[in-house]
Design a protein around this motif. Structure first.
Motif, mmCIF file in Angstrom:
data_model
loop_
_atom_site.group_PDB
_atom_site.id
_atom_site.type_symbol
_atom_site.label_atom_id
_atom_site.label_comp_id
_atom_site.label_asym_id
_atom_site.label_seq_id
_atom_site.Cartn_x
_atom_site.Cartn_y
_atom_site.Cartn_z
ATOM 1 N N GLY A 1 -2.955 7.386 -13.625
ATOM 2 C CA GLY A 1 -2.422 8.278 -12.611
ATOM 3 C C GLY A 1 -3.531 9.126 -12.055
ATOM 4 N N VAL A 2 -3.180 10.055 -11.208
ATOM 5 C CA VAL A 2 -4.201 10.857 -10.550
ATOM 6 C C VAL A 2 -3.646 12.257 -10.330
ATOM 7 C CG1 VAL A 2 -3.428 9.976 -8.307
ATOM 8 C CG2 VAL A 2 -5.685 10.967 -8.509
ATOM 9 N N CYS B 1 -3.386 5.819 -8.196
ATOM 10 C CA CYS B 1 -1.923 5.930 -8.210
ATOM 11 C C CYS B 1 -1.253 4.589 -7.974
ATOM 12 C CB CYS B 1 -1.438 7.000 -7.244
ATOM 13 S SG CYS B 1 -1.430 6.512 -5.535
ATOM 14 N N SER B 2 -2.003 3.577 -7.639
ATOM 15 C CA SER B 2 -1.370 2.274 -7.439
ATOM 16 C C SER B 2 -1.853 1.259 -8.470
ATOM 17 C CB SER B 2 -1.679 1.742 -6.041
ATOM 18 O OG SER B 2 -3.036 1.382 -5.965
ATOM 19 N N HIS B 3 -2.550 1.747 -9.479
ATOM 20 C CA HIS B 3 -3.155 0.826 -10.430
ATOM 21 C C HIS B 3 -2.176 0.393 -11.519
ATOM 22 C CE1 HIS B 3 -6.454 -0.956 -12.749
ATOM 23 N NE2 HIS B 3 -5.782 -0.521 -13.797
ATOM 24 N N PRO C 1 1.275 10.980 -0.717
ATOM 25 C CA PRO C 1 2.436 11.877 -0.570
ATOM 26 C C PRO C 1 2.036 13.263 -0.073
ATOM 27 C CG PRO C 1 1.835 11.660 -2.884
ATOM 28 C CD PRO C 1 0.879 10.796 -2.124
ATOM 29 N N TYR D 1 -8.896 7.637 -0.929
ATOM 30 C CA TYR D 1 -8.933 6.254 -1.389
ATOM 31 C C TYR D 1 -8.938 6.212 -2.911
ATOM 32 C CZ TYR D 1 -10.228 1.440 -2.046
ATOM 33 O OH TYR D 1 -10.221 0.131 -2.436
ATOM 34 N N VAL E 1 -11.946 10.594 3.350
ATOM 35 C CA VAL E 1 -11.355 9.264 3.230
ATOM 36 C C VAL E 1 -11.607 8.709 1.833
ATOM 37 C CG1 VAL E 1 -11.394 6.915 4.129
ATOM 38 C CG2 VAL E 1 -11.666 8.840 5.699
ATOM 39 N N ALA E 2 -12.831 8.858 1.377
ATOM 40 C CA ALA E 2 -13.194 8.328 0.058
ATOM 41 C C ALA E 2 -12.371 9.004 -1.037
ATOM 42 C CB ALA E 2 -14.685 8.532 -0.192
ATOM 43 N N LEU F 1 -5.579 6.719 -4.225
ATOM 44 C CA LEU F 1 -4.724 5.538 -4.106
ATOM 45 C C LEU F 1 -5.102 4.470 -5.126
ATOM 46 C CD1 LEU F 1 -4.235 5.197 -0.246
ATOM 47 C CD2 LEU F 1 -2.597 5.979 -1.953
ATOM 48 N N VAL F 2 -6.395 4.356 -5.405
ATOM 49 C CA VAL F 2 -6.822 3.431 -6.462
ATOM 50 C C VAL F 2 -6.082 3.766 -7.745
ATOM 51 C CG1 VAL F 2 -8.726 2.796 -8.003
ATOM 52 C CG2 VAL F 2 -9.125 2.967 -5.546
ATOM 53 N N ALA G 1 0.852 -1.193 0.000
ATOM 54 C CA ALA G 1 0.000 0.000 0.000
ATOM 55 C C ALA G 1 0.884 1.237 0.000
ATOM 56 C CB ALA G 1 -0.907 0.012 1.224
ATOM 57 N N PRO G 2 0.838 2.043 -1.058
ATOM 58 C CA PRO G 2 1.655 3.261 -1.065
ATOM 59 C C PRO G 2 1.097 4.271 -0.079
ATOM 60 C CG PRO G 2 0.194 3.236 -2.963
ATOM 61 C CD PRO G 2 -0.027 1.928 -2.244
ATOM 62 N N ALA G 3 1.945 5.191 0.358
ATOM 63 C CA ALA G 3 1.461 6.277 1.228
ATOM 64 C C ALA G 3 1.004 7.424 0.347
ATOM 65 C CB ALA G 3 2.576 6.738 2.153
#
Lengths: 306, 306
Positions: B302-303, B280-282, B223, B274, B270-271, B277-278, B219-221
């Motif tokens: 990316g996001v 940026c980690s895809h 930034p 989230y 939070v959403a 992260l969806v 799970a990335p943090a």
């Protein structure tokens, strides 16, 4: 799309707390070429001495690697010796022998000039500028550098940064160059210099992509149980990145001494690790927030690794 | 599913190179409760002195937080004072006043005993063992600890590790406890003690999940450009993790002094993160390897962040 790379080809002597290897194939361009040629045609510009072992050229000859720009000059190949500390993250350079690199000026052969992707591997910024003067058709130019040039030739490095599309830097290098404690603030400063993308290399933590348009992407590292020789990991990463951009096939590695592991890497190995990263970095895109206490089905994600 | 948490509630005095705050709400359980109560009912077991400000209890009163197990005793609340260094990753503890915590033994109220999720926040391993003796219906028990207990009460800590399902540790703590340089080897050693999961916290680099069945998830943090007060980041992370497991809604944060930022966090925040992260980690799960030179369409992922 073919890739043009300009950088060092060397003979390395590397010591770790666990082993030692002498006069093995090294240099940023060697790692890059070996990784990138898994994906696409790579056009190499570098210089080697008359003592350079023929076997390394034979190895690249079996790959889509064009050696027309590899100059062979009477004299000694560039040699580098280093010793890694116990944590494998820090090393001392024990010896550097420039050899034929001393008077090197890169010349881009006519047949290379249609390359759409350019990788300026870690060499003196002055030489990187000479390369930029000789190319005109490049769609994406990517720059790598090192602490030495940030400290000793900062103004020339700045000139190169202003003329390329993408910069690869370790997070320590970003902080050194920008003098900012916050990585995000440092990256913003770099993007303000005109770069389209900054890739921040974080070693075993992975890499972050920042775009001038606000794009952000976090790529986790594949968790290795044992690190044998970290030399060239950043160059192999760059080879995978540009290889991906040439054919949309990513790659990332750095195991075993010298390029031996990389040498034996097949596209199936890359595909297998890629699928691991797909799984281990996947957040369920369909998740949405509900009210506290409103239970939803837990979908377990992950990938077998241990 | 309700969550039972046992840990410290304190008054913190925190200095950073940029600011200072006195006697603010602190303690591992405070951070955990505030984060986890965004998702689900949280049952708190802790002790405070008669000097504890009423406003903090009023704040939790507006959340699904059960305070039946919060003992209020004549005397002083636990106080902790620390100063962060310039890099915000290291800190010196300036003062610790146990106050009413000195003679504390956790008592789990009858109404808490149906809790399915248990979080043993960072307190003495002996007290964590006392909690385990009082619960029987827990589906997932999660343990947090700190360097102090690894160094001073290792055998009791080992007993607790053997009796829980999941362990949260920073990577430094994994190396300290297992005496292994390789994180993956250290985690394997921990899993061999009978744990089902180990979560390795890596600060600004994110967190790794390792399962005894070979599961791996990175799970990335998110930034952050500016870190104001890192105190409680690991506890807030744990609150988000167990909150997620209670309702399948993840959370991860740690901004602003004390729990002030967390306090103001709504599920929409939070959403939003989230969804970042969806993106940026895809990794594209449909990517597959082709032959070198066989170009495929580049899909940009990316996001927007900067």
């Amino acid at each position: 799309m073919s890739i043009l790379v300009v950088g060092s080809v060397a003979l390395d002597t590397v010591e770790t707390p666990f082993a030692r290897i002498e006069e093995t194939l090294g240099g940023a361009a060697s790692y890059f070429v070996t990784a990138a040629s898994l994906y696409s045609q790579v056009n190499l510009v570098a210089i080697i001495g008359s003592d350079f072992p023929r076997e390394h050229l034979d190895f690249w000859g079996k790959r889509p690697v064009n050696l027309a720009g590899l100059k062979i000059e009477e004299g000694s190949t560039f040699r580098w010796a280093a010793r890694y500390h116990m944590d494998m993250n820090t090393r001392d350079t024990l010896d550097t022998q420039l050899g034929v690199y001393a008077g090197f000026h890169p010349v881009i052969p006519e047949e290379y000039r249609s390359s759409k992707l350019l990788f300026l591997a870690n060499i003196q910024p002055e030489l990187q500028l000479e390369v930029l003067e000789q190319v005109s058709d490049v769609r994406l130019s990517v720059l790598d550098t090192m602490e030495l040039w940030i400290m000793t030739t900062r103004s020339q490095l700045t000139e190169v940064i202003k003329r390329v599309d993408m910069l690869l830097m370790s997070e320590e290098e970003v902080r050194q160059y920008t003098n900012r404690a916050s990585l995000v603030a440092g990256v913003r400063q770099l993007l303000d210099m005109g770069l389209r993308y900054v890739v921040v290399k974080q070693g075993s933590y992975g890499a972050l992509l920042f775009g001038a348009d606000g794009t952000f992407f976090s790529a986790p590292a594949y968790p290795l149980e044992e690190v044998i020789d970290p030399t060239g990991a950043g160059d192999a990463f760059a080879g995978g990145l540009l290889g991906y951009l040439a054919t949309v096939e990513p790659q990332q590695d750095g195991e075993d001494f010298s390029i031996d592991r990389l040498r034996s890497l097949a596209m199936d190995d890359v595909a297998e690790r890629y699928q691991c990263l797909v799984m281990c970095s996947h957040f369920d895109p369909n998740w949405c927030s509900g009210e506290p206490g409103q239970a939803q089905t837990i979908s377990r994600r992950g990938v077998k690794l241990l």
